[in-house]
Design a protein around this motif. Structure first.
Motif, short mmCIF file in Angstrom:
data_model
loop_
_atom_site.label_atom_id
_atom_site.label_comp_id
_atom_site.label_asym_id
_atom_site.label_seq_id
_atom_site.Cartn_x
_atom_site.Cartn_y
_atom_site.Cartn_z
N GLU A 1 1.09 -0.45 -0.09
CA GLU A 1 -0.06 -0.28 0.03
C GLU A 1 0.74 0.98 0.21
O GLU A 1 0.06 2.18 -1.05
N GLU A 2 2.07 1.28 0.52
CA GLU A 2 2.87 2.49 0.79
C GLU A 2 3.64 2.52 -0.07
O GLU A 2 3.34 3.98 -1.03
N VAL A 3 4.06 1.75 -0.71
CA VAL A 3 4.89 2.00 -2.32
C VAL A 3 3.65 1.66 -2.84
O VAL A 3 4.25 3.36 -4.48
N ALA A 4 2.57 1.74 -3.47
CA ALA A 4 1.51 1.93 -4.25
C ALA A 4 1.01 3.82 -4.09
O ALA A 4 1.23 4.34 -5.34
N ILE A 5 1.18 3.80 -3.87
CA ILE A 5 0.96 5.34 -2.47
C ILE A 5 2.32 6.06 -4.05
O ILE A 5 2.00 7.18 -4.45
N LYS A 6 3.36 5.47 -2.66
CA LYS A 6 4.87 6.61 -3.51
C LYS A 6 4.83 6.20 -4.79
O LYS A 6 4.86 7.45 -5.58
N ALA A 7 4.58 5.32 -5.83
CA ALA A 7 4.54 5.38 -6.93
C ALA A 7 3.61 6.45 -7.34
O ALA A 7 4.05 6.84 -8.74
N ILE A 8 2.54 5.92 -7.61
CA ILE A 8 1.43 7.43 -7.99
C ILE A 8 2.20 8.61 -7.70
O ILE A 8 1.96 9.24 -9.39
N GLN A 9 2.37 9.18 -6.47
CA GLN A 9 2.90 10.39 -6.56
C GLN A 9 4.21 10.07 -7.55
O GLN A 9 4.26 11.70 -8.06
N ILE A 10 4.65 9.47 -7.66
CA ILE A 10 6.06 9.68 -8.41
C ILE A 10 5.76 10.39 -9.58
O ILE A 10 6.05 11.18 -10.38
N SER A 11 4.73 8.82 -9.89
CA SER A 11 4.24 9.45 -11.60
C SER A 11 3.77 10.81 -11.87
O SER A 11 3.92 11.57 -12.90
N ALA A 12 2.76 11.38 -10.69
CA ALA A 12 2.34 12.79 -10.62
C ALA A 12 3.45 13.50 -10.64
O ALA A 12 3.22 14.76 -11.64
N ASN A 13 4.36 13.77 -9.93
CA ASN A 13 5.36 14.59 -10.40
C ASN A 13 5.96 14.95 -11.39
O ASN A 13 6.43 15.85 -11.68
N TYR A 14 5.91 13.56 -12.42
CA TYR A 14 6.59 13.59 -13.68
C TYR A 14 5.80 13.90 -14.60
O TYR A 14 6.69 14.01 -15.99
N ASN A 15 4.04 13.61 -14.70
CA ASN A 15 3.64 13.35 -15.81
C ASN A 15 2.95 14.70 -15.70
O ASN A 15 1.24 14.34 -14.22
N THR A 16 2.54 15.17 -16.27
CA THR A 16 1.12 16.43 -15.92
C THR A 16 -0.39 15.76 -16.14
O THR A 16 -1.41 16.80 -15.51
N THR A 17 -0.30 14.94 -16.66
CA THR A 17 -1.88 14.36 -16.07
C THR A 17 -2.39 12.83 -15.21
O THR A 17 -2.70 12.85 -15.15
#
Length: 187
Positions: free
Chosen positions: A155-171
């Motif tokens: 759960e923690e890794v999944a949340i962090k992974a989505i946040q990382i994606s959001a940091n580098y993808n404006t959509t």
């Protein structure tokens, strides 16, 4: 665009996704519109055509999960045909001339994750990591670097992974939605 990841554990599936919806390059956020949902005995998450996601979320009646049939056979013989029928019955047919048309989805039942496409085929991976959507590959890299083994860690890794994606993808952005589905069977 979307970022959705799936983490297959021994006896559970963890699926997480962002909540930003984009249309004509405009971001939208609306409570109640979620990319990762629980529907009956299933967890489903869609990326791609909104019409397909809406049909799956609101109109598809998935079959009752079989406890006796092999899960792959059940997916191919029951789940995918019922999803295809719901799409066709409700007017969804991706335009073959449009390379961006279609959908990808993660569907879990009994704690098993399947990646499916608008061709109504499925894939599973022994590595246990899945990603769909325009921001999915960024999130997948983040998950694979940690390779979580417990539900809490996943759960923690999944949340962090989505946040990382959001940091580098404006959509990709908004709140991260995480759903855990435990297996009823011990494998």
């Amino acid at each position: 665009m979307t970022a959705i990841v799936g983490i297959q554990l021994k006896n559970a599936a963890v699926i997480a996704g962002d909540s930003r919806i984009t249309y004509n390059d405009k971001p939208y956020a609306a409570k109640g519109i979620e990319k990762v949902i629980t529907k009956d005995e299933y967890v489903i998450a869609f990326a791609g055509d909104d019409q397909a996601a809406n049909i799956a979320q609101y109109l598809w009646q998935p079959p009752k999960v079989s406890r006796v049939m092999d899960s792959d056979k059940f997916m191919m013989s029951k789940v995918l045909p019922s999803l295809r029928k719901a799409m066709i019955d409700n007017g969804y047919v991706p335009d073959p001339a449009d390379r961006d048309a279609g959908f990808d989805a993660l569907v879990a039942f009994d704690g098993i994750i399947y990646e499916i496409s608008h061709y109504y085929s499925f894939s599973r991976d022994d590595g246990g990591f899945y990603a769909i959507g325009g921001g999915g590959n960024l999130a997948l890299g983040a998950v694979a670097m940690v390779a979580p083994k417990t539900i809490k860690d996943a759960e923690e890794v999944a949340i962090k992974a989505i946040q990382i994606s959001a940091n580098y993808n404006t959509t990709v952005g908004g709140e991260t939605q995480v759903t855990v589905q435990r297996s009823r069977n011990v494998r």
